[in-house]
Structures are given as structure tokens and as C-alpha cells.
Write an enzyme that holds these catalytic residues in place. Structure first.
Site, PDB file in Angstrom:
ATOM      1  N   GLU A  30       0.688  -1.173  -0.495  1.00  0.00           N
ATOM      2  CA  GLU A  30       0.224   0.390   0.140  1.00  0.00           C
ATOM      3  C   GLU A  30       0.709   1.588  -0.089  1.00  0.00           C
ATOM      4  O   GLU A  30       0.336   2.160  -0.618  1.00  0.00           O
ATOM      5  CB  GLU A  30      -0.833  -0.258   1.153  1.00  0.00           C
ATOM      6  CG  GLU A  30      -2.138  -1.106   1.307  1.00  0.00           C
ATOM      7  CD  GLU A  30      -2.937  -0.905  -0.451  1.00  0.00           C
ATOM      8  OE1 GLU A  30      -2.755   0.070  -0.816  1.00  0.00           O
ATOM      9  OE2 GLU A  30      -3.449  -2.706  -0.516  1.00  0.00           O
ATOM     10  N   GLN A  35       0.531   6.815  -4.718  1.00  0.00           N
ATOM     11  CA  GLN A  35       1.696   8.063  -6.528  1.00  0.00           C
ATOM     12  C   GLN A  35       2.245   7.056  -7.227  1.00  0.00           C
ATOM     13  O   GLN A  35       3.662   7.388  -8.143  1.00  0.00           O
ATOM     14  CB  GLN A  35       2.756   8.795  -5.631  1.00  0.00           C
ATOM     15  CG  GLN A  35       2.022   9.935  -5.124  1.00  0.00           C
ATOM     16  CD  GLN A  35       2.192   9.981  -3.450  1.00  0.00           C
ATOM     17  OE1 GLN A  35       2.628   8.850  -2.997  1.00  0.00           O
ATOM     18  NE2 GLN A  35       2.070  11.311  -2.677  1.00  0.00           N
ATOM     19  N   TYR A 113      -5.651   5.877   5.833  1.00  0.00           N
ATOM     20  CA  TYR A 113      -5.475   5.024   4.755  1.00  0.00           C
ATOM     21  C   TYR A 113      -4.632   4.237   4.746  1.00  0.00           C
ATOM     22  O   TYR A 113      -5.819   2.688   4.518  1.00  0.00           O
ATOM     23  CB  TYR A 113      -4.980   5.795   3.028  1.00  0.00           C
ATOM     24  CG  TYR A 113      -5.315   4.878   1.962  1.00  0.00           C
ATOM     25  CD1 TYR A 113      -6.303   4.118   1.156  1.00  0.00           C
ATOM     26  CD2 TYR A 113      -3.685   3.978   1.046  1.00  0.00           C
ATOM     27  CE1 TYR A 113      -6.670   2.657   0.550  1.00  0.00           C
ATOM     28  CE2 TYR A 113      -4.275   2.819   0.328  1.00  0.00           C
ATOM     29  CZ  TYR A 113      -5.368   2.348   0.277  1.00  0.00           C
ATOM     30  OH  TYR A 113      -5.575   1.440  -0.851  1.00  0.00           O
ATOM     31  N   ASP A 131      -8.745   5.857  -0.323  1.00  0.00           N
ATOM     32  CA  ASP A 131      -7.299   6.458  -1.139  1.00  0.00           C
ATOM     33  C   ASP A 131      -8.683   7.024  -2.533  1.00  0.00           C
ATOM     34  O   ASP A 131      -9.555   7.752  -2.171  1.00  0.00           O
ATOM     35  CB  ASP A 131      -6.791   5.428  -1.845  1.00  0.00           C
ATOM     36  CG  ASP A 131      -7.358   5.031  -2.555  1.00  0.00           C
ATOM     37  OD1 ASP A 131      -8.880   4.820  -2.512  1.00  0.00           O
ATOM     38  OD2 ASP A 131      -6.888   4.368  -3.520  1.00  0.00           O
ATOM     39  N   CYS A 191     -19.154   4.108 -17.290  1.00  0.00           N
ATOM     40  CA  CYS A 191     -20.859   3.802 -15.853  1.00  0.00           C
ATOM     41  C   CYS A 191     -21.605   2.554 -16.797  1.00  0.00           C
ATOM     42  O   CYS A 191     -22.164   1.811 -16.237  1.00  0.00           O
ATOM     43  CB  CYS A 191     -21.946   5.786 -15.883  1.00  0.00           C
ATOM     44  SG  CYS A 191     -20.826   5.961 -15.341  1.00  0.00           S
TER      45      CYS A 191
HETATM   46 FE1  SF4 Z   1     -18.810   5.657 -11.096  1.00  0.00          FE
HETATM   47 FE2  SF4 Z   1     -20.121   5.237 -12.728  1.00  0.00          FE
HETATM   48 FE3  SF4 Z   1     -20.325   3.501 -11.573  1.00  0.00          FE
HETATM   49 FE4  SF4 Z   1     -21.522   5.756 -10.628  1.00  0.00          FE
HETATM   50  S1  SF4 Z   1     -22.157   4.141 -12.657  1.00  0.00           S
HETATM   51  S2  SF4 Z   1     -20.347   4.247  -9.426  1.00  0.00           S
HETATM   52  S3  SF4 Z   1     -20.067   7.328 -11.546  1.00  0.00           S
HETATM   53  S4  SF4 Z   1     -18.923   4.575 -12.640  1.00  0.00           S
END
Ligand code: SF4
Length: 345
Positions: A30, A35, A113, A131, A191
């Protein structure tokens, strides 16, 4: 959350630190992953475990060996903190990483974290490791339209992240959140394939890309440096970074901040004489090197010089050329050294 867990079981990436987990492996990985990209960390992690297989081995190693093992990963305070932390664990906890939040928080270099990660993945307790990736997921999932750099918002995110953990095997969902933030809920989120889509408030409100809000982002500063590679009698002049400074324990060639513009040769020679008290002759210019560390972007302009004679100098040492390769260098100066080695005349 069943959807998140199922997605993680199917999609999780294989990493050496995910095999036969111990609190020590979690701690080391971790810290390395902060970074730094996972693909870069893999060889470092494997080499580190071969060199320092447990807390005691790390505590007993010299700081030079530790820094050398870290060379190239950057942000060297992480290596120094691991080393100091290992010593503390030996002194205070008989070499065993403690399993309580309070004890972990007392160890140098362990922030919220890392403590969360050790409790969760190392000791399989119910704890969220928040994180940047998890912050992004949580801020979007709950549509938190506040500055995530603020302390009270950080606390809110921590609490919300814990709400997303399953009661059963919470460490799996804690890691799944990190993985989701690293692979799908990225700055440009995917998404359409996300397992959290149904319950995600930012997605429902078409705000995913606008979150999280970060107002206190630190600007990168540029540094323009003239680097002098000064040689005499088969030795090169080096300086070791002072304790407490960014480059502590790393070796560097002498360098001068040039401000906004590169200096003419005459000015560099005058500076070498004034600052180092050395009479030198120009040999050749070497290619420019770029190097990023903490919040700085440094442009290094290396030039080779021949000193007229060898003289003792405070804060500097003359190192035989054949010994340079075994010393830990800051990454920019390491690039210069590699160029010198590859173009030996
Ligand atoms: Fe992230 Fe989109 Fe999933 Fe929502 S739907 S947690 S914004 S990837």
C-alpha cells in the site's frame, strides 16, 4: 453489496500482494502503491520482499540499503517511513504489526488510508481504506458536491465508504471499491458497465464526470537546474541529500537553480567557483533530463567539467567513478549517471 462483490470476484486483477496476504505485505504494497502505478510497483514489491521478508529484516537493514531498494519509485519519504516504522514495530510491538487502529495510528508514516488497508486486508476487520479512487467512487455514488480536500468532507466520505461495506467479509467490498475506482469509476467513468450504476446518484443526475470536486489541488512548480558533473583523478563530486529534505539519503551531482532561464556558460563557471570554490574547465554538455518529484517538475541541464585539482569540500564527497553505480541517486540524477555509463569514453 452483492453486485459490487460479484463484479470484483470476476474482474479483479492479479497482483503479487494479493497472494497469501499478511499485514506486512499489505503495509509495504500500500505504501508503494501511493502515487505509483501497480504495474511499476510489481518488480519493486517482489525485490523488496526478497531483501526484507519481514518487519525485523527491514528494521535491521541499513537506511542506504532501503533507499537503494526504493531507487526509481520516487517520494523517498515513503521508504524512510517504512524503515522507521519497522524499527518502531520492533521496539514497541515485538516485531508484530499491531491489529488495533489506535496502535497502528501511532506508527510513523501510517496515515488513515494505510491503517484502513492493514486492518481490512491484513487483519480482515471491518474498515474502509479510502484513497483517491475510493473518494471518487463514494463522492459520485452519493453525489457529494463538496470539496473532497476539506477535512469534514473527508470524514463524511470515510463514513459513507464504510456504509458500502458488506457485513459478511467486509474486506472484500473494501478492496472492490478500490478496484472499481482504479478501473471503471476513473476520471472518465465507464458507467455503462459499472455494477453500481443502479444506485449511483451522480450517474442518475448525469453529474459523474463533474465529481469529485477538488478545490485545494496543488500546483506543479517548475525548476530549471544546471547540473555540474565535476571529475578529477577518476573521482566525481557528489552531495548526499540532507536528512529531513525531499532528497534525503540520495546522492546528487552539484546543481544550481537557474530561475526561469538557462544561464550562459560563463555564469555557470563563476557560480561553481563562488559556491564550490573549485577551478574547473568545461568538457561537454549532456542531454537535458526531465524529472518529476512531489509537486515539482525539474529540467536538468547537465554539463561535464574537469576540476584542476582534488580538494576536500564540506557537504560534498569525491566518489570513485566505479563506485557510483552502487549508490542510491535521485531519479533525475540517476538518468544522468546512466547516460554517462552508456557513453563512457
Ligand atoms: Fe462511478 Fe459511473 Fe459507477 Fe457511478 S455508475 S460508481 S459514476 S462508474
Amino acid at each position: 453489496m452483492k453486485e459490487l462483490r460479484d463484479w470484483f470476484q470476476k474482474n479483479k486483477r492479479e497482483f503479487p500482494w494479493r497472494e497469501e496476504r499478511t499485514p506486512y505485505k499489505v503495509w509495504v504494497s500500500e505504501i508503494m502503491l501511493q502515487q505509483t502505478r501497480a504495474s511499476v510497483v510489481i518488480p519493486y514489491f517482489l525485490r523488496w520482499l526478497a531483501l526484507f521478508p519481514d518487519v525485523r529484516a527491514l528494521a535491521e537493514a541499513s537506511i542506504e540499503t532501503v533507499i537503494k531498494a526504493w531507487e526509481g519509485l520516487g517520494y523517498y519519504s515513503r521508504a524512510r517511513n517504512l524503515h522507521a516504522g519497522a524499527k518502531e514495530i520492533v521496539a514497541k510491538f515485538q516485531g508484530e504489526i499491531p491489529s488495533s487502529r489506535e496502535d497502528l495510528e501511532s506508527i510513523r508514516g501510517l496515515g488513515p488510508y494505510t491503517v484502513g488497508a492493514i486492518l481490512s486486508f491484513g487483519f480482515q476487520q471491518k474498515a474502509a481504506a479510502v484513497d483517491g479512487n475510493v473518494t471518487r467512487v463514494v463522492a459520485r455514488y452519493f453525489c457529494i458536491e463538496e470539496d473532497v480536500c476539506k477535512t469534514d468532507v473527508k470524514r463524511k466520505i470515510q463514513k459513507r465508504a464504510e456504509e458500502l461495506l458488506d457485513l459478511n467479509e467486509p474486506w472484500v467490498s473494501a478492496e472492490a471499491l478500490i478496484e472499481l475506482g482504479a478501473t471503471l469509476c476513473t476520471p472518465k467513468p465507464r458507467c455503462e458497465v459499472c455494477p453500481l450504476q443502479k444506485g449511483c446518484s451522480a450517474y442518475q443526475q448525469n453529474k459523474a464526470e463533474a465529481l469529485p470536486i477538488k478545490k485545494q489541488e496543488v500546483k506543479t512548480l517548475e525548476l530549471i537546474r544546471s547540473v555540474a558533473i565535476i571529475e578529477v583523478d577518476g573521482k566525481i563530486l557528489l552531495r548526499k541529500g540532507e536528512a529531513g529534505k525531499v532528497m534525503a539519503d540520495l546522492y546528487e551531482f552539484p546543481y544550481f537553480e537557474m530561475g526561469k532561464e538557462r544561464w550562459p556558460q560563463k555564469k555557470i563557471l563563476e557560480t561553481i567557483q563562488r559556491e564550490l570554490g573549485l577551478e574547473v574547465e568545461f568538457v561537454e554538455k549532456l542531454p537535458e533530463v526531465k524529472h518529476t518529484f512531489t509537486r515539482y517538475k525539474a529540467y536538468l541541464y547537465p554539463i561535464r567539467y574537469q576540476a584542476k585539482w582534488l580538494q576536500d569540500m564540506k557537504s560534498y564527497s569525491w566518489v570513485p567513478i566505479e563506485e557510483l553505480a552502487r549508490l542510491p541517486f535521485s531519479s533525475g540524477h540517476r538518468k544522468i549517471l546512466l547516460f554517462l555509463e552508456e557513453n563512457k569514453k
